[in-house]
Design a protein around this motif. Structure first.
Motif, PDB file in Angstrom:
ATOM      1  N   THR A  73      45.866 -17.499 -48.982  1.00 44.87           N
ATOM      2  CA  THR A  73      45.364 -16.872 -47.761  1.00 44.87           C
ATOM      3  C   THR A  73      44.895 -17.945 -46.793  1.00 44.87           C
ATOM      4  OG1 THR A  73      43.098 -16.672 -48.610  1.00 44.87           O
ATOM      5  CG2 THR A  73      44.579 -14.822 -49.007  1.00 44.87           C
ATOM      6  N   ASP A  74      44.986 -17.617 -45.516  1.00 42.99           N
ATOM      7  CA  ASP A  74      44.344 -18.423 -44.487  1.00 42.99           C
ATOM      8  C   ASP A  74      43.719 -17.442 -43.498  1.00 42.99           C
ATOM      9  OD1 ASP A  74      46.345 -17.632 -42.638  1.00 42.99           O
ATOM     10  OD2 ASP A  74      47.563 -19.383 -43.085  1.00 42.99           O
ATOM     11  N   ALA A  75      43.307 -17.902 -42.370  1.00 37.10           N
ATOM     12  CA  ALA A  75      42.574 -17.048 -41.429  1.00 37.10           C
ATOM     13  C   ALA A  75      43.349 -15.816 -40.985  1.00 37.10           C
ATOM     14  CB  ALA A  75      42.156 -17.865 -40.215  1.00 37.10           C
ATOM     15  N   GLN A  76      44.705 -15.898 -40.964  1.00 35.82           N
ATOM     16  CA  GLN A  76      45.481 -14.787 -40.426  1.00 35.82           C
ATOM     17  C   GLN A  76      46.541 -14.233 -41.368  1.00 35.82           C
ATOM     18  OE1 GLN A  76      47.126 -16.100 -36.730  1.00 35.82           O
ATOM     19  NE2 GLN A  76      45.153 -16.353 -35.748  1.00 35.82           N
ATOM     20  N   ASN A  77      46.826 -14.921 -42.462  1.00 30.78           N
ATOM     21  CA  ASN A  77      47.957 -14.532 -43.300  1.00 30.78           C
ATOM     22  C   ASN A  77      47.602 -14.470 -44.775  1.00 30.78           C
ATOM     23  OD1 ASN A  77      50.092 -14.638 -41.164  1.00 30.78           O
ATOM     24  ND2 ASN A  77      49.432 -16.771 -41.082  1.00 30.78           N
ATOM     25  N   THR A  79      49.914 -14.783 -48.307  1.00 32.89           N
ATOM     26  CA  THR A  79      51.242 -15.106 -48.820  1.00 32.89           C
ATOM     27  C   THR A  79      51.244 -14.975 -50.330  1.00 32.89           C
ATOM     28  OG1 THR A  79      51.542 -16.699 -47.027  1.00 32.89           O
ATOM     29  CG2 THR A  79      53.042 -16.866 -48.905  1.00 32.89           C
TER      30      THR A  79
END
Length: 85
Positions: A73-77, A79
């Motif tokens: 995960t990151d701030a917007q996605n 995976t």
């Protein structure tokens, strides 16, 4: 039916089903925090089941399947990757 799901728990539940087959090695790389999504639990389970099954089936006969499942995960996605040997 859409509901709030912990994606990490949903993925782990599917992995656990495949882990009962001792002829397949599945390595799961979860993230530290829960990953919440709005989704259909049945469809999400079907998706992960198909991805892992396809990875297992793509391993040549005579080789023990080793499947690497990563959640990122990151701030917007979010995976999810499924990789076979």
């Amino acid at each position: 039916q859409l509901e709030r799901l912990n994606l990490q728990q949903s993925l782990q539940a599917v992995i656990d089903l495949f882990a009962m087959n001792h002829e397949t090695n599945i390595v799961f790389h979860p993230v530290a925090q829960p990953v919440w999504v709005l989704g259909d639990k049945t469809q999400m389970n079907r998706l992960f089941t198909n991805l892992i099954r396809n990875a297992i089936e793509s391993v040549p006969a005579g080789n023990t399947p080793t499947i690497d499942v990563r959640l990122h995960t990151d701030a917007q996605n979010i995976t999810v990757s499924v990789k076979d040997n």
